[in-house]
Motif scaffolding. Structure first.
Motif, short mmCIF file in Angstrom:
data_model
loop_
_atom_site.label_atom_id
_atom_site.label_comp_id
_atom_site.label_asym_id
_atom_site.label_seq_id
_atom_site.Cartn_x
_atom_site.Cartn_y
_atom_site.Cartn_z
N ASN A 210 -16.11 81.46 -44.22
CA ASN A 210 -16.23 80.07 -44.60
C ASN A 210 -15.40 79.89 -45.87
OD1 ASN A 210 -17.28 77.73 -46.11
ND2 ASN A 210 -18.90 77.66 -44.58
N ARG A 212 -15.57 77.98 -48.23
CA ARG A 212 -16.35 77.64 -49.42
C ARG A 212 -17.29 78.76 -49.85
NH1 ARG A 212 -16.59 72.33 -50.92
NH2 ARG A 212 -16.48 71.55 -48.78
N THR A 213 -17.82 79.51 -48.89
CA THR A 213 -18.88 80.47 -49.22
C THR A 213 -18.52 81.92 -48.91
OG1 THR A 213 -19.94 80.19 -47.06
CG2 THR A 213 -20.64 78.71 -48.83
N SER A 215 -17.57 85.30 -46.40
CA SER A 215 -17.96 85.87 -45.11
C SER A 215 -19.30 86.58 -45.21
CB SER A 215 -16.90 86.87 -44.64
OG SER A 215 -17.03 88.09 -45.34
N PHE A 233 -10.87 81.09 -40.34
CA PHE A 233 -12.02 80.26 -40.65
C PHE A 233 -12.75 79.73 -39.41
CE2 PHE A 233 -9.50 78.91 -44.66
CZ PHE A 233 -9.96 80.01 -45.37
N LYS A 236 -15.06 76.52 -39.33
CA LYS A 236 -15.76 76.30 -40.60
C LYS A 236 -14.97 75.43 -41.58
CE LYS A 236 -18.35 80.58 -39.99
NZ LYS A 236 -19.60 79.91 -39.63
N LEU A 237 -13.63 75.47 -41.53
CA LEU A 237 -12.85 74.60 -42.41
C LEU A 237 -13.09 73.14 -42.04
CD1 LEU A 237 -10.71 74.02 -44.55
CD2 LEU A 237 -8.95 74.48 -42.82
N GLN A 239 -15.65 71.91 -40.45
CA GLN A 239 -17.05 71.57 -40.73
C GLN A 239 -17.28 71.29 -42.20
OE1 GLN A 239 -18.84 75.01 -38.96
NE2 GLN A 239 -18.85 74.14 -36.89
N GLU A 240 -16.66 72.09 -43.07
CA GLU A 240 -16.80 71.85 -44.51
C GLU A 240 -16.14 70.54 -44.91
OE1 GLU A 240 -18.56 73.39 -46.77
OE2 GLU A 240 -19.28 74.99 -45.47
#
Length: 253
Positions: A210, A212-213, A215, A233, A236-237, A239-240
Motif C-alpha cells: 500500500n 501509504r502504509t 506491505s 500496488f 491499493k493506489l 483505493q487510497e
C-alpha cells in the motif's frame, strides 16, 4: 523506443541492485501522472483497470476489454515500459496472449494460477508452469525480453494447503524453471514468510504494498534490506486516492 528496447529496459530494471517500484495505473491520465512523477516503468492492475471501465475484476472483463485498456495506457506513455496484469490469461493460448499483448504495447505481464473464468479453480503446479513456459517460448520466438511475472494465490487460499509456504515455493520454482523473469507470492503474510520465499527462489520476487502504509512484510526500506526486487500496488493506489477524493470534494456537497 521500440517494443524490444522497452522490454529489455524493463527486464534490466529488475536487476539494478535496488527495489523497482511499479505503481499500478488504470488509464492514460494516471499513467502520465505517475510517469511525470519520475517513475521509469509502470504496471497496469487488472482490478483498477476494470474499476475504471465500470467492470469487475476476476476476468469480468474480456480479453478485448483488457487489451483496449492496455493499448490506451501504453499509447499515453510511449517511451515508458509497461507491464500489465492479465489475470489468468482470459482463456487465451499463450502464443495468442503474447502476440496481442505486444501489439497493444505492453512488455511484461502478470499471470496468476487462479482461473476465475472456470469457477475460480487453481491450476496445478505443472499446469501453471506449462502456461508460463508457453508465454516464454512465444516471447522468445518474437525476439522480445517479455517480463513474465508468475503469480501464485496460495497465500490467499492457504486453508486449502497443509504447507502453504512449501506449496508456494514449489509453484514459484516451477515457474522460474519454465521461464518466468519474476515471481509473485501475492498475499505473503509477514516478513518471515517472505524471507523464506526469497531464500528458496533464484530470481526477482514481486511484493504488493500500500503506497501509504507499506506491505505486510514492512516498509519499502525493509523490503530493500531483504533484497526484494520489485514492488507493485495492485488496486491499493486507486483505493487510497478514492479516500483522498472523498475528502477533497465532501466540503462542497
Amino acid at each position: 523506443m521500440d517494443t524490444a528496447t522497452r522490454a529489455t529496459t524493463l527486464l534490466e530494471l529488475h536487476h539494478t541492485g535496488t527495489t523497482l517500484v511499479l505503481p499500478n495505473v488504470w488509464d492514460a491520465w494516471s499513467a502520465r501522472s505517475v510517469a511525470d512523477a519520475g517513475f521509469t516503468a509502470l504496471s497496469i492492475g487488472s482490478h483498477p483497470l476494470a474499476d475504471s471501465r465500470g467492470q469487475g475484476d476476476n476476468e469480468d472483463m474480456s480479453i478485448d476489454d483488457a487489451l483496449d485498456g492496455v493499448r490506451r495506457i501504453c499509447s499515453a506513455v510511449p517511451d515508458v515500459p509497461v507491464t500489465a496484469d492479465m489475470e489468468a490469461g482470459y482463456g487465451a493460448a499463450p502464443a495468442e496472449l503474447v502476440e496481442r499483448l505486444l501489439e497493444a504495447g505492453a512488455v511484461g505481464l502478470n499471470i496468476e494460477d487462479t482461473v476465475h473464468s472456470e469457477g475460480g479453480r487453481m491450476r496445478s503446479v505443472a499446469e501453471h508452469a506449462d502456461y508460463i513456459g508457453g508465454l516464454r517460448q512465444a516471447a522468445d520466438a518474437a525476439g522480445v525480453d517479455l517480463v513474465v511475472n508468475a503469480r501464485t494465490d496460495v497465500f490467499l487460499k492457504k486453508d486449502r494447503f497443509e504447507d502453504p509456504v512449501g506449496e508456494a515455493v514449489a509453484r514459484l520454482r516451477a515457474c522460474e524453471e519454465a521461464g518466468a523473469r519474476c515471481v509473485y507470492p501475492v498475499g505473503v503474510p509477514d516478513a518471515a514468510t517472505l524471507q523464506a520465499v526469497l531464500d528458496a527462489v533464484s530470481g526477482p520476487v514481486n511484493v504488493i504494498a500500500n503506497p501509504r502504509t507499506g506491505s505486510a512484510a514492512g516498509s519499502l526500506e525493509d523490503l530493500q534490506v531483504m533484497g526484494v526486487h520489485r514492488v507493485t500496488f495492485g488496486p491499493k493506489l486507486m483505493q487510497e486516492l478514492a479516500q483522498d477524493l472523498v475528502t477533497l470534494v465532501a466540503p462542497w456537497r
